[in-house]
Design a protein around this motif. Sequence first.
Motif, PDB file in Angstrom:
ATOM      1  N   ALA A  17       0.481  -1.009  -0.140  1.00  0.00           N
ATOM      2  CA  ALA A  17      -0.016  -0.050   0.013  1.00  0.00           C
ATOM      3  C   ALA A  17       0.777   1.478  -0.030  1.00  0.00           C
ATOM      4  O   ALA A  17       0.303   2.377   0.059  1.00  0.00           O
ATOM      5  CB  ALA A  17      -0.838  -0.039   1.155  1.00  0.00           C
ATOM      6  N   GLY A  18       2.161   1.208   0.002  1.00  0.00           N
ATOM      7  CA  GLY A  18       3.016   2.392   0.113  1.00  0.00           C
ATOM      8  C   GLY A  18       2.713   3.084  -1.122  1.00  0.00           C
ATOM      9  O   GLY A  18       2.519   2.736  -2.404  1.00  0.00           O
ATOM     10  N   GLU A  19       2.898   4.786  -0.877  1.00  0.00           N
ATOM     11  CA  GLU A  19       2.760   5.554  -2.217  1.00  0.00           C
ATOM     12  C   GLU A  19       3.960   5.349  -3.041  1.00  0.00           C
ATOM     13  O   GLU A  19       3.915   5.757  -4.189  1.00  0.00           O
ATOM     14  CB  GLU A  19       2.586   6.778  -1.715  1.00  0.00           C
ATOM     15  CG  GLU A  19       1.034   6.789  -1.093  1.00  0.00           C
ATOM     16  CD  GLU A  19       0.897   8.427  -0.577  1.00  0.00           C
ATOM     17  OE1 GLU A  19       1.771   9.386  -0.876  1.00  0.00           O
ATOM     18  OE2 GLU A  19      -0.014   8.732   0.425  1.00  0.00           O
ATOM     19  N   VAL A  20       5.176   5.108  -2.616  1.00  0.00           N
ATOM     20  CA  VAL A  20       6.278   5.026  -3.218  1.00  0.00           C
ATOM     21  C   VAL A  20       6.964   3.503  -3.442  1.00  0.00           C
ATOM     22  O   VAL A  20       7.065   2.985  -2.640  1.00  0.00           O
ATOM     23  CB  VAL A  20       7.455   5.882  -2.439  1.00  0.00           C
ATOM     24  CG1 VAL A  20       8.851   5.684  -3.111  1.00  0.00           C
ATOM     25  CG2 VAL A  20       7.134   7.320  -2.399  1.00  0.00           C
ATOM     26  N   ILE A  21       7.364   3.301  -4.600  1.00  0.00           N
ATOM     27  CA  ILE A  21       7.795   1.934  -4.859  1.00  0.00           C
ATOM     28  C   ILE A  21       9.183   2.024  -5.791  1.00  0.00           C
ATOM     29  O   ILE A  21       9.622   3.192  -6.261  1.00  0.00           O
ATOM     30  CB  ILE A  21       7.051   1.191  -5.668  1.00  0.00           C
ATOM     31  CG1 ILE A  21       6.611   1.786  -7.221  1.00  0.00           C
ATOM     32  CG2 ILE A  21       5.635   0.770  -5.041  1.00  0.00           C
ATOM     33  CD1 ILE A  21       5.745   0.795  -8.148  1.00  0.00           C
ATOM     34  N   GLY A  22       9.966   1.269  -5.512  1.00  0.00           N
ATOM     35  CA  GLY A  22      11.256   1.144  -6.364  1.00  0.00           C
ATOM     36  C   GLY A  22      11.259   0.397  -7.577  1.00  0.00           C
ATOM     37  O   GLY A  22      11.016  -1.087  -7.569  1.00  0.00           O
ATOM     38  N   LEU A  23      11.858   0.698  -8.593  1.00  0.00           N
ATOM     39  CA  LEU A  23      11.968   0.215 -10.193  1.00  0.00           C
ATOM     40  C   LEU A  23      13.237  -0.047 -10.242  1.00  0.00           C
ATOM     41  O   LEU A  23      14.145   0.844 -10.187  1.00  0.00           O
ATOM     42  CB  LEU A  23      11.217   0.928 -11.058  1.00  0.00           C
ATOM     43  CG  LEU A  23       9.645   1.369 -11.072  1.00  0.00           C
ATOM     44  CD1 LEU A  23       9.279   2.022 -11.940  1.00  0.00           C
ATOM     45  CD2 LEU A  23       8.900   0.079 -10.612  1.00  0.00           C
ATOM     46  N   VAL A  24      13.644  -1.233 -10.791  1.00  0.00           N
ATOM     47  CA  VAL A  24      15.058  -1.607 -11.196  1.00  0.00           C
ATOM     48  C   VAL A  24      15.150  -1.066 -12.430  1.00  0.00           C
ATOM     49  O   VAL A  24      14.704  -1.400 -13.348  1.00  0.00           O
ATOM     50  CB  VAL A  24      15.165  -3.116 -11.108  1.00  0.00           C
ATOM     51  CG1 VAL A  24      16.603  -3.577 -11.610  1.00  0.00           C
ATOM     52  CG2 VAL A  24      15.107  -3.738  -9.551  1.00  0.00           C
ATOM     53  N   VAL A  25      16.329  -0.303 -12.539  1.00  0.00           N
ATOM     54  CA  VAL A  25      16.715   0.469 -13.804  1.00  0.00           C
ATOM     55  C   VAL A  25      18.105  -0.312 -14.438  1.00  0.00           C
ATOM     56  O   VAL A  25      18.595   0.127 -15.491  1.00  0.00           O
ATOM     57  CB  VAL A  25      16.763   1.803 -13.778  1.00  0.00           C
ATOM     58  CG1 VAL A  25      15.345   2.144 -13.434  1.00  0.00           C
ATOM     59  CG2 VAL A  25      17.781   2.365 -12.850  1.00  0.00           C
ATOM     60  N   GLU A  26      18.793  -0.876 -13.369  1.00  0.00           N
ATOM     61  CA  GLU A  26      20.173  -1.264 -13.974  1.00  0.00           C
ATOM     62  C   GLU A  26      20.537  -2.419 -12.957  1.00  0.00           C
ATOM     63  O   GLU A  26      20.238  -2.728 -11.705  1.00  0.00           O
ATOM     64  CB  GLU A  26      21.074  -0.325 -13.549  1.00  0.00           C
ATOM     65  CG  GLU A  26      22.604  -0.968 -14.101  1.00  0.00           C
ATOM     66  CD  GLU A  26      23.624   0.254 -13.669  1.00  0.00           C
ATOM     67  OE1 GLU A  26      23.411   1.333 -14.461  1.00  0.00           O
ATOM     68  OE2 GLU A  26      24.803   0.089 -13.199  1.00  0.00           O
ATOM     69  N   THR A  27      21.124  -3.484 -13.512  1.00  0.00           N
ATOM     70  CA  THR A  27      21.562  -4.774 -12.680  1.00  0.00           C
ATOM     71  C   THR A  27      22.652  -5.399 -13.113  1.00  0.00           C
ATOM     72  O   THR A  27      22.980  -5.352 -14.544  1.00  0.00           O
ATOM     73  CB  THR A  27      20.536  -5.788 -12.381  1.00  0.00           C
ATOM     74  OG1 THR A  27      20.647  -6.651 -11.532  1.00  0.00           O
ATOM     75  CG2 THR A  27      20.104  -6.312 -13.707  1.00  0.00           C
ATOM     76  N   GLN A  28      23.666  -6.080 -12.441  1.00  0.00           N
ATOM     77  CA  GLN A  28      24.615  -6.665 -13.037  1.00  0.00           C
ATOM     78  C   GLN A  28      25.148  -7.657 -11.814  1.00  0.00           C
ATOM     79  O   GLN A  28      24.848  -7.569 -10.622  1.00  0.00           O
ATOM     80  CB  GLN A  28      25.880  -5.613 -13.216  1.00  0.00           C
ATOM     81  CG  GLN A  28      27.177  -6.132 -13.773  1.00  0.00           C
ATOM     82  CD  GLN A  28      28.179  -6.280 -12.293  1.00  0.00           C
ATOM     83  OE1 GLN A  28      28.013  -5.495 -11.498  1.00  0.00           O
ATOM     84  NE2 GLN A  28      28.907  -7.391 -12.500  1.00  0.00           N
TER      85      GLN A  28
END
Length: 148
Positions: free
Chosen positions: A63-74
């Motif tokens: 329900a959080g208003e803020v979420i994290g999106l992955v934009v780079e990975t290695q």
Amino acid sequence: MTDSIPAKPRPEPRSAYRAFHEITTRWMDNDVYGHVNNVVYYSWFDTAVNGHLVRRGALDIHAGEVIGLVVETQCNYFSPIAFPDNVEAGLRVAHLGRSSVRYEVGLFVAGQALTAARGHFVHVYVDRTTRRPVELPPQLKKVLEELQ
């Protein structure tokens, strides 16, 4: 002008990480070559980071208003992990921006001194509805600073 060659990635010790998360391997994690498939490592990165944030009250995945999106990975691999090994994921924050964070994760076979694999991913934190970048909320920023 000469091109410099980046240093070859090397395993790191436990002391390079600020927090740890235990992960149990599963029979299905192994591939036909008898070790954990590379795609599983990325799942462990996600599990370790998001598990830490949820446990510390910094992320509400439902329900959080803020979420994290992955934009780079290695990821770099140094030695195999296989079922039934237990894994310990070490976490640290390498960079903290206004709306983004670079996590670095080291995967250790339980009891081993050096990483079997290590890598990173970058989250950009966004408004859940608009998907536009937002400033890191204070509680999230506090928890991330503890990992620096």
